[in-house]
Scaffold this active site. Structure first.
Site, short mmCIF file in Angstrom:
data_model
loop_
_atom_site.label_atom_id
_atom_site.label_comp_id
_atom_site.label_asym_id
_atom_site.label_seq_id
_atom_site.Cartn_x
_atom_site.Cartn_y
_atom_site.Cartn_z
N TYR A 1 27.09 21.05 62.42
CA TYR A 1 28.36 21.66 62.01
C TYR A 1 29.17 20.73 61.13
O TYR A 1 29.86 21.12 60.20
CB TYR A 1 29.16 22.13 63.24
CG TYR A 1 28.51 23.30 63.90
CD1 TYR A 1 27.69 23.14 65.03
CD2 TYR A 1 28.63 24.58 63.36
CE1 TYR A 1 27.05 24.22 65.60
CE2 TYR A 1 27.98 25.67 63.93
CZ TYR A 1 27.18 25.48 65.04
OH TYR A 1 26.53 26.55 65.59
N GLN B 1 31.86 37.78 60.31
CA GLN B 1 30.94 37.00 61.15
C GLN B 1 30.89 35.57 60.65
O GLN B 1 30.31 34.71 61.30
CB GLN B 1 29.53 37.61 61.13
CG GLN B 1 29.46 39.04 61.62
CD GLN B 1 28.10 39.64 61.39
OE1 GLN B 1 27.20 39.55 62.23
NE2 GLN B 1 27.91 40.23 60.23
N ASN B 2 31.45 35.34 59.48
CA ASN B 2 31.36 34.03 58.85
C ASN B 2 32.35 33.05 59.48
O ASN B 2 33.43 33.45 59.92
CB ASN B 2 31.62 34.13 57.35
CG ASN B 2 30.60 35.03 56.65
OD1 ASN B 2 29.51 35.28 57.20
ND2 ASN B 2 30.95 35.55 55.50
N HIS C 1 33.06 35.23 65.11
CA HIS C 1 32.10 34.19 65.52
C HIS C 1 32.72 32.80 65.46
O HIS C 1 31.99 31.80 65.50
CB HIS C 1 30.84 34.25 64.64
CG HIS C 1 29.97 35.42 64.95
ND1 HIS C 1 28.91 35.79 64.16
CD2 HIS C 1 30.00 36.32 65.97
CE1 HIS C 1 28.33 36.86 64.68
NE2 HIS C 1 28.98 37.21 65.77
N SER D 1 22.83 41.19 57.50
CA SER D 1 21.47 41.73 57.70
C SER D 1 21.42 42.71 58.87
O SER D 1 20.42 43.39 59.08
CB SER D 1 20.50 40.58 57.98
OG SER D 1 20.92 39.91 59.18
N LEU E 1 22.60 42.85 49.05
CA LEU E 1 21.68 42.53 47.96
C LEU E 1 20.43 43.40 48.03
O LEU E 1 19.82 43.74 47.03
CB LEU E 1 21.30 41.04 48.07
CG LEU E 1 20.68 40.35 46.87
CD1 LEU E 1 21.62 40.42 45.68
CD2 LEU E 1 20.36 38.91 47.20
N1 APR Z 1 25.33 39.61 47.82
C1 APR Z 1 25.24 40.52 48.83
N2 APR Z 1 24.45 40.36 49.93
C2 APR Z 1 23.72 39.23 49.99
C3 APR Z 1 23.76 38.23 48.98
C4 APR Z 1 24.61 38.46 47.86
N3 APR Z 1 24.70 37.58 46.86
N4 APR Z 1 22.89 37.24 49.33
C5 APR Z 1 22.35 37.59 50.52
N5 APR Z 1 22.83 38.79 50.91
C6 APR Z 1 22.53 39.54 52.13
C7 APR Z 1 21.09 39.44 52.58
O1 APR Z 1 20.32 40.47 51.97
C8 APR Z 1 21.22 39.66 54.09
O2 APR Z 1 21.15 41.05 54.40
O3 APR Z 1 23.29 38.95 53.17
C9 APR Z 1 22.63 39.14 54.41
C10 APR Z 1 22.63 37.82 55.16
O4 APR Z 1 22.03 38.03 56.40
P1 APR Z 1 21.98 36.84 57.49
O5 APR Z 1 21.51 35.61 56.82
O6 APR Z 1 21.25 37.39 58.68
O7 APR Z 1 23.51 36.59 57.86
P2 APR Z 1 24.44 37.47 58.80
O8 APR Z 1 24.06 38.92 58.74
O9 APR Z 1 25.83 37.13 58.46
O10 APR Z 1 24.10 36.88 60.26
C11 APR Z 1 24.89 37.38 61.32
O11 APR Z 1 23.84 35.84 62.84
O12 APR Z 1 22.98 33.79 62.68
C12 APR Z 1 24.00 34.49 63.28
O13 APR Z 1 26.18 33.91 63.88
C13 APR Z 1 25.31 33.98 62.80
O14 APR Z 1 27.18 35.21 61.88
C14 APR Z 1 25.77 35.06 61.83
C15 APR Z 1 25.08 36.30 62.35
#
Ligand code: APR
Length: 237
Positions: free
Chosen positions: A57, A94-95, A112, A181, A206
């Site tokens: 972190y 979630q960020n 989160h 995702s 995306l």
């Molecule tokens: N524009 C739009 N979407 C995007 C871009 C972009 N430039 N780049 C990536 N993505 C999308 C990907 O296609 C994916 O669906 O962002 C999503 C990221 O997914 P993850 O990496 O799984 O992140 P997230 O969904 O925020 O994870 C949720 O899981 O790991 C834990 O606590 C953590 O808050 C996090 C939670």
């Protein structure tokens, strides 16, 4: 969207910060590629190797605070929309970065936790932090080392603000998920809660995530988020 919504909930994930240079979690070169979740994002991982977790972190906090890391056009579009939309609005992220705040968003909940906060394990008091901290850092409440952890929700822990989030989901008529995702519950189930209440659900990502939203727009957040939010404000004019 043909009628103006009256109450909107937006959920953002790591994808909205990707174009600001912050890795997402599940991309091939993402954050979990180098650190198995169980080692750096669980209470068990922290108990087993606190120094690894502190450093994971600390590294992300240093990157977030570097001059190169700035809010992007998607963060700015959400902040502008919050101030121009006449109805109810809530942004749930979630960020753990502070890019939404730096772009000007204020109706914002971090479900989160936050990278720039740490918490005392004894008092549960939360403190702002903008530099590295570790086992030797003293908390102001106990005045002794070894009590501080990142104020981040780890797997197996309850996300923050869930009552307020559920109330907003049950009242909304438009739910928008941006850059997530849909892999992690309860956030991944928010669109179903909204759908039960007959809200219109939109996914801005995306690429396809396989979730059954009413509407999907695909492309980089910096392009599709400003365009979609402007289309709603057009209905208001
Ligand atoms: N524009 C739009 N979407 C995007 C871009 C972009 N430039 N780049 C990536 N993505 C999308 C990907 O296609 C994916 O669906 O962002 C999503 C990221 O997914 P993850 O990496 O799984 O992140 P997230 O969904 O925020 O994870 C949720 O899981 O790991 C834990 O606590 C953590 O808050 C996090 C939670």
């Amino acid at each position: 969207m043909d009628s103006l919504p009256t109450s909107i909930v937006v959920l953002t994930g790591a994808g909205i910060s990707a174009e600001s240079g912050i890795e997402t979690f599940r991309a091939a070169d993402g954050l979990w590629a180098n650190h198995p979740v169980e080692d750096v994002a669980t209470p068990e991982g922290f108990a087993a190797n606190p120094q690894l977790v502190y450093e994971f972190y600390n590294q992300r906090r240093r990157q977030l605070l570097s001059p190169a890391t700035k809010p992007n056009a998607a963060h700015s579009a959400l902040a502008k929309f919050e101030h121009e939309f006449d109805g109810e609005f809530l942004l749930v992220t979630q960020n753990v970065d502070n890019l939404h705040e730096r772009a000007g968003s204020s109706k914002l909940l971090h479900m989160h936790g936050e990278l720039l906060k740490m918490r005392c394990l004894n008092s549960r008091l939360v403190y702002d932090i903008s530099e590295d901290f570790d086992f030797d850092t003293e908390c102001k409440c106990c005045r002794s080392p070894g009590n501080l952890r990142p104020h981040i929700v780890w797997f197996g822990e309850m996300p923050f603000h869930m009552n307020q989030i559920n109330m907003a989901l049950e009242a909304c008529d438009l739910f928008i998920a941006i850059g997530t995702s849909g892999n992690v519950y309860p956030a991944s189930g928010f669109y179903q809660t909204a759908k039960i209440r007959k809200a219109h659900t939109v996914e801005l990502n995306l690429e396809r995530t396989g979730s059954s939203f009413d509407q999907h727009h695909y492309g980089p957040a910096t392009e599709i988020v400003p365009a979609f939010l402007d289309s709603i404000l057009q209905l208001q004019r």
